[in-house]
Design a protein around this motif. Structure first.
Motif, PDB file in Angstrom:
ATOM      1  N   ARG A 163     -55.514  57.876 -66.828  1.00 42.72           N
ATOM      2  CA  ARG A 163     -54.391  57.018 -66.459  1.00 42.72           C
ATOM      3  C   ARG A 163     -54.838  55.568 -66.269  1.00 42.72           C
ATOM      4  O   ARG A 163     -54.175  54.633 -66.740  1.00 42.72           O
ATOM      5  N   MET A 164     -55.963  55.394 -65.573  1.00 49.87           N
ATOM      6  CA  MET A 164     -56.460  54.043 -65.335  1.00 49.87           C
ATOM      7  C   MET A 164     -56.822  53.360 -66.652  1.00 49.87           C
ATOM      8  O   MET A 164     -56.471  52.193 -66.873  1.00 49.87           O
ATOM      9  N   TYR A 165     -57.490  54.120 -67.561  1.00 43.58           N
ATOM     10  CA  TYR A 165     -57.889  53.485 -68.815  1.00 43.58           C
ATOM     11  C   TYR A 165     -56.682  53.257 -69.722  1.00 43.58           C
ATOM     12  O   TYR A 165     -56.642  52.272 -70.461  1.00 43.58           O
ATOM     13  N   SER A 166     -55.692  54.151 -69.679  1.00 45.99           N
ATOM     14  CA  SER A 166     -54.476  53.942 -70.464  1.00 45.99           C
ATOM     15  C   SER A 166     -53.773  52.662 -70.034  1.00 45.99           C
ATOM     16  O   SER A 166     -53.326  51.865 -70.872  1.00 45.99           O
ATOM     17  N   ALA A 167     -53.669  52.464 -68.718  1.00 47.32           N
ATOM     18  CA  ALA A 167     -53.044  51.241 -68.205  1.00 47.32           C
ATOM     19  C   ALA A 167     -53.842  50.008 -68.625  1.00 47.32           C
ATOM     20  O   ALA A 167     -53.268  48.981 -69.020  1.00 47.32           O
ATOM     21  N   PHE A 168     -55.185  50.131 -68.566  1.00 45.00           N
ATOM     22  CA  PHE A 168     -56.027  49.016 -69.021  1.00 45.00           C
ATOM     23  C   PHE A 168     -55.823  48.735 -70.505  1.00 45.00           C
ATOM     24  O   PHE A 168     -55.737  47.569 -70.924  1.00 45.00           O
ATOM     25  N   THR A 169     -55.741  49.802 -71.312  1.00 44.45           N
ATOM     26  CA  THR A 169     -55.553  49.635 -72.755  1.00 44.45           C
ATOM     27  C   THR A 169     -54.246  48.918 -73.058  1.00 44.45           C
ATOM     28  O   THR A 169     -54.198  48.038 -73.927  1.00 44.45           O
ATOM     29  N   ILE A 170     -53.180  49.297 -72.356  1.00 47.07           N
ATOM     30  CA  ILE A 170     -51.891  48.621 -72.561  1.00 47.07           C
ATOM     31  C   ILE A 170     -52.030  47.129 -72.286  1.00 47.07           C
ATOM     32  O   ILE A 170     -51.605  46.286 -73.093  1.00 47.07           O
ATOM     33  N   GLY A 171     -52.656  46.788 -71.159  1.00 50.85           N
ATOM     34  CA  GLY A 171     -52.842  45.381 -70.822  1.00 50.85           C
ATOM     35  C   GLY A 171     -53.715  44.647 -71.830  1.00 50.85           C
ATOM     36  O   GLY A 171     -53.410  43.518 -72.224  1.00 50.85           O
ATOM     37  N   ALA A 172     -54.796  45.304 -72.265  1.00 44.85           N
ATOM     38  CA  ALA A 172     -55.721  44.670 -73.208  1.00 44.85           C
ATOM     39  C   ALA A 172     -55.048  44.412 -74.553  1.00 44.85           C
ATOM     40  O   ALA A 172     -55.217  43.335 -75.149  1.00 44.85           O
TER      41      ALA A 172
END
Length: 363
Positions: A163-172
């Motif tokens: 979940r944390m990396y998915s949210a980061f990926t969206i932002g990136a």
């Protein structure tokens, strides 16, 4: 009115087919694999024809606003079609690898299929074809970064942290696209355009290929086309699922279908541009479509995963990773001098044939 209906025959056919598909949906889905696959073939053909009209109106808008805005409209319309179909298919029968495989297939189709075939045919007709190499370098490094962050690094992320990396990926991805968009339409817009001497000579001649059409009409018909494609994809996703279940078909087939549908208008546009000796348009379409597919599809689908609580398998397989890196290395070598030729086109087309072969044997 009659002339409009005649011009938009593909969209009218899509409207009629959507009505038939919804009225016969129960029969198409529950009457066996043969009926389901036949219906899928007809629906895919109808979606492709509707996509061609969507691309036509995107092209009209593109010509009115010029590059780089024009190519951006064309590639964004194709990505919109892809996201609509993917979202509908995932809502019916979620597959943890469909999003990954579709993005991978789209990149292979754009970089190796479209660019390879266009450079090959254009090179055979015109020899060396010039373009602005700043655009190729910018696109290539953006594609490498986006695919690395969203489809290579996830292999090393612990499952409990998805979940944390998915949210980061969206932002990136949104940050990358925001900066890229600012470059493309701002101070660095000249990176994505090329001045053709022969085009300047013909500038005052009327455009026979695209007769005068109002901008508002093209926008409306483009939106209508996307809605019809979504409606057809709703039924197509179910018939395709029924037809493939237990058939022993390669796992990549569904992803290939989605990628081919979204890329079909781009293929026609790129080939026309290559044969007309406008390689800059080909580079913008092929690389721009690849970048848009990764950088826009990933955040939308990752947001859907966060909403549903079901993660997708975004990390590419070792074979997919190798194919992507070979493709990007070959593209970096071929697209570093501002000219393409038939040999460079053939190298990409052979890579595309390799991708098809690997897909057919299930890799």
């Amino acid at each position: 009115m009659f002339q409009t209906l005649k011009d938009e025959a593909f969209l009218v056919a899509a409207l009629v087919m959507a009505g038939l598909a919804y009225s016969l949906e129960g029969y198409l889905v529950h009457d066996g694999r043969v009926i389901a696959m036949a219906a899928t073939a007809v629906l895919v053909l109808t979606i492709v024809l509707a996509s061609v009209r969507v691309a036509h109106h995107a092209e009209i808008l593109a010509e009115k606003v010029g590059d780089p805005y024009g190519t951006m409209i064309l590639t964004l319309s194709a990505v919109l079609v892809e996201v609509v179909i993917l979202g509908i298919m995932m809502s019916h029968e979620p597959s943890p690898t469909l999003v990954r495989d579709t993005i991978y297939a789209a990149v292979m189709l754009d970089l190796n299929g479209i660019l390879g075939l266009a450079a090959l045919l254009g090179g055979l007709r015109h020899g060396e074809q010039p373009y602005n190499d700043d655009s190729a370098r910018t696109y290539s490094v953006m594609i490498l970064t986006a695919m690395g962050v969203s489809m290579v690094v996830p292999e090393f992320i612990p499952r409990e942290e998805w979940r944390m990396y998915s949210a980061f990926t969206i932002g990136a991805m949104l940050l990358l696209y925001g900066v890229f968009l600012r470059m493309q339409v701002g101070a660095h817009s000249y990176f994505f355009s090329y001045s053709y001497p022969e085009k300047r000579k013909r500038k005052k001649q009327p455009d026979a290929e695209h007769p005068p059409t109002s901008r508002s009409r093209s926008i409306i018909l483009l939106c209508v086309g996307v809605v019809l494609i979504g409606a057809l994809a709703e039924v197509m996703s179910q018939t395709l699922s029924v037809g493939l279940k237990g058939s022993g078909a390669p796992p990549m087939l569904a992803a290939l279908v989605v990628a081919a549908i979204s890329a079909s208008p781009e293929i026609l546009t790129a080939l026309r541009a290559a044969l007309a000796n406008r390689m800059q348009s080909v580079v913008n379409i092929a690389l721009g479509a690849s970048l848009s597919t990764v950088i826009l599809t990933v955040p939308v689908m990752e947001a859907l995963a966060l909403y549903s609580g079901q993660p997708f398998q975004m990390a590419m397989t070792p074979v997919q990773t190798v194919m992507v890196f070979i493709t990007l290395i070959v593209a970096a070598i071929n697209l570093n001098d501002g000219e393409t030729n038939a040999i460079e086109g053939m190298t990409h087309f052979v890579l595309f044939a390799t991708f098809i072969m690997l897909s057919l044997i299930g890799l």
